[in-house]
Enzyme design. Structure first.
Site, PDB file in Angstrom:
ATOM      1  N   LYS A 181      16.107  -5.841   3.172  1.00 41.12           N
ATOM      2  CA  LYS A 181      16.515  -4.745   4.056  1.00 41.12           C
ATOM      3  C   LYS A 181      17.993  -4.809   4.448  1.00 41.12           C
ATOM      4  CE  LYS A 181      11.896  -3.887   5.861  1.00 41.12           C
ATOM      5  NZ  LYS A 181      11.025  -3.796   7.051  1.00 41.12           N
TER       6      LYS A 181
ATOM      7  N   LEU B  46       0.825  -1.208   0.000  1.00 39.52           N
ATOM      8  CA  LEU B  46       0.000   0.000   0.000  1.00 39.52           C
ATOM      9  C   LEU B  46       0.861   1.261   0.000  1.00 39.52           C
ATOM     10  CD1 LEU B  46      -2.816  -1.081   2.471  1.00 39.52           C
ATOM     11  CD2 LEU B  46      -3.080  -0.561   0.058  1.00 39.52           C
TER      12      LEU B  46
END
Length: 296
Positions: free
Chosen positions: A69, A20
């Site tokens: 990450k 999102l």
């Protein structure tokens, strides 16, 4: 309307069908009048492809999510303190070189403080249970450590933080990176169940429960009571099975999309150098909730 002056940003990860982040950033670009667009860069081989194609395309910055990450951190020549300490970054800025920043932790801390400031009170003799030891856990634990240390009188922290995770190597990396402080430790599922009443906050940082991911939660649902607060950072679905189980036990819930919201707001500010207005935050939060509620 886009032009040759429109700046490019996006999210890098795999899978990204659930993301999102474009809703957050493109809405903030629109509200602020910033000439930017936020795209989805989905590929499971970014660690092989590298960042050069994005830089050549003129991308100015990216959000980074599972499972890149730690890799993102390794690609930077300028890093923030959180990224350096935890070896993990969720934001890359392509300016003079590649700058790595971690906004996961600041987003999580802001979410917790808005729900109940007592949950991060360093003077309360309570415990925080962190489930998982991946990139998100690293960023969150660093920011919690920073907050506790900055707000403890005479530097004495009464509150404890315990990590419950399957990856022993990653867990030890977190402990070592923070200097093995007395208030930070490791626990087991059995031990955490025995000490359940000592905890007031549980933070779930693994992808278990996320749409498209299988697996069993690290923690048994029997753990929860009305005295606990669960912060599950998974935001799609809106309520994971773990959240549903905790709600049945009357535990308080911090929505996972709050962390998505606040870490995204910090990224927007890093991307644009624009301070986010409170009315923008309210509008984006409402949009996120509606989007998640409508998803199956």
């Amino acid at each position: 309307m886009y032009s040759k002056h429109t700046e490019l940003f996006g999210i890098l990860g795999y899978p990204l069908g659930h993301t999102l982040s474009p809703w957050i950033h493109n809405t903030l670009f629109q509200l602020s009048g910033y000439d930017g667009v936020y795209l989805v860069f989905e590929n499971e081989r970014w660690n092989e492809i590298g960042l050069l194609p994005l830089i050549d395309l003129g991308v100015r910055g990216v959000s980074v999510t599972i499972p890149f990450k730690e890799w993102a951190y390794s690609q930077a020549n300028i890093v923030c303190k959180a990224s350096q300490t935890m070896g993990s970054s969720n934001t890359l800025l392509f300016r003079e070189g590649i700058e790595a920043v971690n906004t996961d932790g600041t987003g999580a801390v802001r979410s917790i403080l808005q729900a109940n400031p007592d949950l991060l009170d360093p003077h309360l003799e309570k415990q925080i249970l962190v489930l998982g030891s991946g990139g998100s856990a690293k960023g969150i634990i660093f920011s919690i450590a920073e907050f506790l240390q900055n707000n403890a009188k005479q530097g004495k922290i009464q509150r404890k933080v315990k990590i419950l995770a399957r990856n022993e190597v990653a867990t030890n990396e977190i402990l070592n990176s923070l200097g093995n402080p007395e208030w930070l430790g490791v626990t087991t599922k059995e031990k955490s169940m025995e000490e359940a009443e000592n905890y007031d906050l549980v933070i779930h940082t693994t992808p278990v429960g996320m749409k498209g991911f299988g697996g069993e939660p690290i923690l048994n649902s029997d753990f929860f009571t009305k005295k606990h607060t669960l912060f599950d950072i998974v935001y799609n679905p809106l309520e994971t099975d773990l959240v549903k189980q905790a709600k049945k036990k009357k535990a308080e819930i911090i929505p996972g999309y709050h962390m998505l919201l606040y870490q995204g707001i910090r990224q927007f500010e890093l991307f644009t150098n624009i301070k986010t207005k409170q009315k923008w935050i309210g509008k984006v939060e409402s949009l996120l909730f509606k989007q998640l509620k409508n998803r199956k």
